[in-house]
Structure formats: C-alpha cells, structure tokens
Motif scaffolding. Structure first.
Motif, PDB file in Angstrom:
ATOM      1  N   SER A   1       0.899  -1.277  -0.113  1.00 55.66           N
ATOM      2  CA  SER A   1       0.160  -0.056   0.175  1.00 55.66           C
ATOM      3  C   SER A   1       0.712   1.255   0.078  1.00 55.66           C
TER       4      SER A   1
ATOM      5  N   ALA B   1      -2.607  -5.136   7.464  1.00 50.19           N
ATOM      6  CA  ALA B   1      -3.469  -4.530   6.247  1.00 50.19           C
ATOM      7  C   ALA B   1      -4.904  -4.778   6.728  1.00 50.19           C
TER       8      ALA B   1
ATOM      9  N   LEU C   1      -6.392  -1.478   7.478  1.00 51.67           N
ATOM     10  CA  LEU C   1      -6.206  -0.265   6.521  1.00 51.67           C
ATOM     11  C   LEU C   1      -7.673   0.278   6.255  1.00 51.67           C
TER      12      LEU C   1
ATOM     13  N   ASP D   1      -6.448   3.715   2.023  1.00 53.05           N
ATOM     14  CA  ASP D   1      -5.320   2.949   1.953  1.00 53.05           C
ATOM     15  C   ASP D   1      -5.430   1.752   1.002  1.00 53.05           C
ATOM     16  N   ARG D   2      -6.608   0.982   1.126  1.00 50.40           N
ATOM     17  CA  ARG D   2      -6.821  -0.233   0.227  1.00 50.40           C
ATOM     18  C   ARG D   2      -6.684   0.059  -1.104  1.00 50.40           C
TER      19      ARG D   2
ATOM     20  N   THR E   1      -4.660   1.949  -2.435  1.00 51.26           N
ATOM     21  CA  THR E   1      -3.534   2.231  -3.292  1.00 51.26           C
ATOM     22  C   THR E   1      -2.841   0.909  -3.209  1.00 51.26           C
ATOM     23  N   ARG E   2      -3.484  -0.097  -3.072  1.00 48.55           N
ATOM     24  CA  ARG E   2      -2.964  -1.537  -3.006  1.00 48.55           C
ATOM     25  C   ARG E   2      -2.210  -1.760  -4.462  1.00 48.55           C
TER      26      ARG E   2
END
Length: 236
Positions: free
Chosen positions: A139, A164, A167, A171-172, A174-175
């Motif tokens: 991330s 994770a 998150l 944020d997720r 941007t995985r």
C-alpha cells in the motif's frame, strides 16, 4: 585489632615492595556454595579467627553477611572479580563506532523501494535477505513522514503493512502487488526527542535518520538511537 584497622587491612593488604591489592566484597554464601574451594574456606576461617581475637573493650557493631577479600585471592579462587571496590583492570570491549551513512544508488528501471516497519518485523519474526524472491501486497507509504525523518532524502512510495486488515478504504485503494528479487536493504535508525509541539511524547529527530546497508533484516549494524524501519529495494 580494631574493626577499622582490620577492614583497612582486608581491603588493602600491603606487602613491602608491592602495590596495595584492591579488595572484593564477597558474600559468605557465595564462598560456601563453591564446594571444594579450600582457599575460600581458609579465608573464612581466618576471618572467624580475627573476630575471635576481638578485644573485649571493642564495641560489637552490626554484623555484615559480607567479607572483603583481596582481589588476587578472589581471582585465584573464583577466576574473576565480582563487585570490586575499585575499577577493574580488565579492558572492556569498546562500543562499536557508528559508521557514516552509506550512499544509496539511484533506482534503475524496474526497481522499487519499499518501507518495512521495525516493530512489525520484530513482532512477526519476519526475515528476508538480499537475493530473496518476494511476492508482496503493498500500500502507499506516508512520504511526507519519510521526508521528515531521513537525513538524506529518498523516495519510498510503498510499504509492506502486516496490519493490512486495519487499513482504511483509502489505503486499500492504493494496494499494489509486487513480485521480484530483493537487491538492497537499508537499515533506518533515528534518535527520539521531545515533541517540539509540546504534546507530551517523543518523536523522531527531524532529518536525523541514518541509512546503513545490510544483508538481511537480521543483520543489525551499529547505529544511533533506535532502528525504526527498513527500506527494501526490489527489482521486478
């Protein structure tokens, strides 16, 4: 023999032509537990004899469970001094000097820098080394925070987060999955200082973080302060 004189004799027994010997405080139980140490028992017996020769007019003070043994006698019996009354003459291992930061080469095509947080690495017992093949779900990293702690600027856009599941949705979003081979690992250490904003806790010293190249996450080099993370370079 008066108590004060006897203590001085015990702690600094002098022989003509020789320097005084440093005394060592020894527990009677320590001597007693070392079965077969005849010299130790002889010393205790000698000490009891001196007590028996105490003059009647000498006041009886509180009895200690420790006696003072000349350093040479102690080392001849037990091998090394303990609780010495003067600094040891044995040289101590010097603290390793902190080396200067290592120069980080520029990224090549297909390479990415990834941040790993030390406390997560420590908690999970996670170890990787240069040359290892990895497959990570990453991330986005907090780049302004990286800019604030590092002495030498470095772009670290991604992080491997072992939490994770905690998150946020942002944020997720941007995985990113990354596969490749580790080609470099840098240990990041900082010194903590009082928060300049007065919030009552410590923060990493601004632009004080150092980077030292290592072969793996278990390869710890001398550093200032605390290790807080690792920057791992992966070549896809």
């Amino acid at each position: 023999m008066h108590s004060a004189a006897r203590r001085i004799w015990l702690a600094h027994h002098e022989t003509p032509g020789r320097a005084p010997q440093t005394g060592v405080a020894v527990s009677r139980s320590t001597i007693g537990n070392r079965t077969g140490r005849l010299l130790g028992w002889a010393f205790v017996c000698w000490h009891a004899y001196v007590d028996a020769m105490r003059t009647e007019d000498e006041p009886e003070g509180p009895r200690s469970d420790r006696v003072v043994m000349p350093r040479r006698m102690y080392e001849s019996i037990f091998g090394s001094a303990s609780e010495v009354t003067r600094p040891s003459l044995v040289p101590r291992t010097p603290t390793p000097a902190v080396p200067p930061e290592d120069t980080v080469p520029a990224l090549r095509d297909g390479e990415s820098d990834v941040w790993l947080t030390e406390w997560q690495i420590e908690e999970d017992g996670y170890v990787v080394a240069v040359g290892d093949a990895i497959a990570w779900a990453l991330s986005a990293m907090d780049q302004p925070w990286v800019d604030r702690i590092l002495k030498v600027p470095r772009n670290v856009p991604l992080q491997l987060d072992f939490s994770a599941h905690e998150l946020t949705e942002v944020d997720r979003a941007t995985r990113r999955d990354l596969r490749g081979t580790i080609v470099r690992i840098d240990q990041v250490s900082v010194r903590f200082v009082n928060d300049p904003d007065g919030r009552g806790f410590s923060v990493p010293e601004t632009n004080g973080g150092q980077q030292h190249s290592v072969s793996s996450l278990s390869d710890r080099r001398p550093h200032r302060g605390d290790i807080i993370g690792w920057i791992v370079r992966v070549r896809s």
